[in-house]
Write a protein that holds these residues in place. Structure first.
Motif, PDB file in Angstrom:
ATOM      1  N   UNK A  55       0.825  -1.202   0.000  1.00 50.99           N
ATOM      2  CA  UNK A  55       0.000   0.000   0.000  1.00 50.99           C
ATOM      3  C   UNK A  55       0.858   1.250   0.000  1.00 50.99           C
ATOM      4  N   UNK A  56       0.221   2.376  -0.226  1.00 55.65           N
ATOM      5  CA  UNK A  56       0.938   3.646  -0.316  1.00 55.65           C
ATOM      6  C   UNK A  56       1.634   3.976   1.001  1.00 55.65           C
ATOM      7  N   UNK A  57       2.788   4.586   0.876  1.00 52.05           N
ATOM      8  CA  UNK A  57       3.562   5.030   2.034  1.00 52.05           C
ATOM      9  C   UNK A  57       3.937   6.487   1.833  1.00 52.05           C
ATOM     10  N   UNK A  58       4.332   7.154   2.914  1.00 54.16           N
ATOM     11  CA  UNK A  58       4.642   8.571   2.839  1.00 54.16           C
ATOM     12  C   UNK A  58       6.108   8.898   2.717  1.00 54.16           C
ATOM     13  N   UNK A  59       6.980   7.901   2.863  1.00 58.33           N
ATOM     14  CA  UNK A  59       8.413   8.187   2.804  1.00 58.33           C
ATOM     15  C   UNK A  59       9.187   6.931   2.435  1.00 58.33           C
ATOM     16  N   UNK A  60      10.447   7.127   2.098  1.00 54.79           N
ATOM     17  CA  UNK A  60      11.314   6.001   1.788  1.00 54.79           C
ATOM     18  C   UNK A  60      11.470   5.119   3.025  1.00 54.79           C
ATOM     19  N   UNK A  61      11.606   5.723   4.197  1.00 55.82           N
ATOM     20  CA  UNK A  61      11.751   4.940   5.431  1.00 55.82           C
ATOM     21  C   UNK A  61      10.526   4.058   5.662  1.00 55.82           C
ATOM     22  N   UNK A  62       9.328   4.595   5.408  1.00 55.44           N
ATOM     23  CA  UNK A  62       8.110   3.797   5.553  1.00 55.44           C
ATOM     24  C   UNK A  62       8.081   2.656   4.544  1.00 55.44           C
ATOM     25  N   UNK A  63       8.498   2.935   3.317  1.00 51.89           N
ATOM     26  CA  UNK A  63       8.528   1.892   2.283  1.00 51.89           C
ATOM     27  C   UNK A  63       9.508   0.791   2.670  1.00 51.89           C
ATOM     28  N   UNK A  64      10.685   1.158   3.162  1.00 59.51           N
ATOM     29  CA  UNK A  64      11.684   0.167   3.576  1.00 59.51           C
ATOM     30  C   UNK A  64      11.132  -0.705   4.704  1.00 59.51           C
ATOM     31  N   UNK A  65      10.508  -0.066   5.697  1.00 59.28           N
ATOM     32  CA  UNK A  65       9.935  -0.826   6.807  1.00 59.28           C
ATOM     33  C   UNK A  65       8.838  -1.770   6.310  1.00 59.28           C
ATOM     34  N   UNK A  66       7.987  -1.300   5.410  1.00 60.50           N
ATOM     35  CA  UNK A  66       6.901  -2.117   4.885  1.00 60.50           C
ATOM     36  C   UNK A  66       7.426  -3.311   4.091  1.00 60.50           C
ATOM     37  N   UNK A  96       4.037   0.305  -9.500  1.00 55.56           N
ATOM     38  CA  UNK A  96       2.795   0.818  -8.937  1.00 55.56           C
ATOM     39  C   UNK A  96       3.045   1.343  -7.539  1.00 55.56           C
ATOM     40  N   UNK A  97       2.197   2.225  -7.057  1.00 54.15           N
ATOM     41  CA  UNK A  97       2.348   2.746  -5.697  1.00 54.15           C
ATOM     42  C   UNK A  97       2.163   1.616  -4.695  1.00 54.15           C
ATOM     43  N   UNK A  98       3.088   1.520  -3.745  1.00 58.78           N
ATOM     44  CA  UNK A  98       2.981   0.493  -2.713  1.00 58.78           C
ATOM     45  C   UNK A  98       3.337  -0.895  -3.175  1.00 58.78           C
TER      46      UNK A  98
END
Length: 167
Positions: A37-48, A140-142
């Motif tokens: 799913x969509x994230x707000x930052x690179x750090x959030x994407x890495x954690x996800x 795609x986003x997320x």
């Protein structure tokens, strides 16, 4: 791995996601597609995605001249070093296109750009630190594609060089 096991039944694959998936499959690279799913930052994407920020690789569109672009693979904890990249390419000027121009050049929205399945096969420069297990954009986003950085760089014929600096 079979990516379909991680997809929710109701998830519809976008055109960008399909192009990225088909490209990685055509290259024969072992990979896993992760949807978070969509994230707000690179750090959030890495954690996800369960990776360190440095293992999440950004695909940056760089303009050499009108209608001439390249893709630069940059570890998430680093930024393009413009002097290093200009020196590697033997040019005096480079720029980052706006989001609409990057979309026209690759077929991907900013935040989803990947070297896999781009609408135009631009040259790719991979920072020398793009090695081992990485996660790149999945079109795609997320959506991320986890795979081996060395295998990706070899499969897409990227030029590997020191072109980044700490962020």
């Amino acid at each position: 791995p079979d990516y379909r096991g991680s997809m929710a039944e109701e998830t519809i694959e976008t055109d960008g996601e399909r192009r990225a998936r088909e490209a990685v499959e055509a290259l024969g690279l072992a990979h896993e597609i992760r949807r978070h799913g969509r994230v707000g930052s690179l750090a959030e994407a890495a954690a996800a995605r369960g990776v360190e920020p440095g293992s999440l690789v950004k695909t940056m569109v760089v303009r050499r001249s009108e209608g001439d672009y390249l893709l630069v693979l940059v570890p998430g904890d680093r930024a393009i070093s413009w002097p290093k990249l200009r020196s590697l390419l033997g040019v005096g000027r480079l720029s980052m296109p706006d989001a609409a121009t990057a979309m026209d050049a690759t077929g991907y929205e900013r935040g989803t750009i990947t070297p896999l399945g781009s609408s135009t096969a631009w040259p790719v420069v991979a920072d020398e630190r793009v090695r081992g297990p990485i996660s790149i954009g999945g079109g795609g986003h997320g959506v991320g594609i986890s795979l081996d950085g060395d295998a990706l760089v070899a499969a897409i014929g990227a030029t590997r060089a020191d072109v980044t600096e700490p962020e």
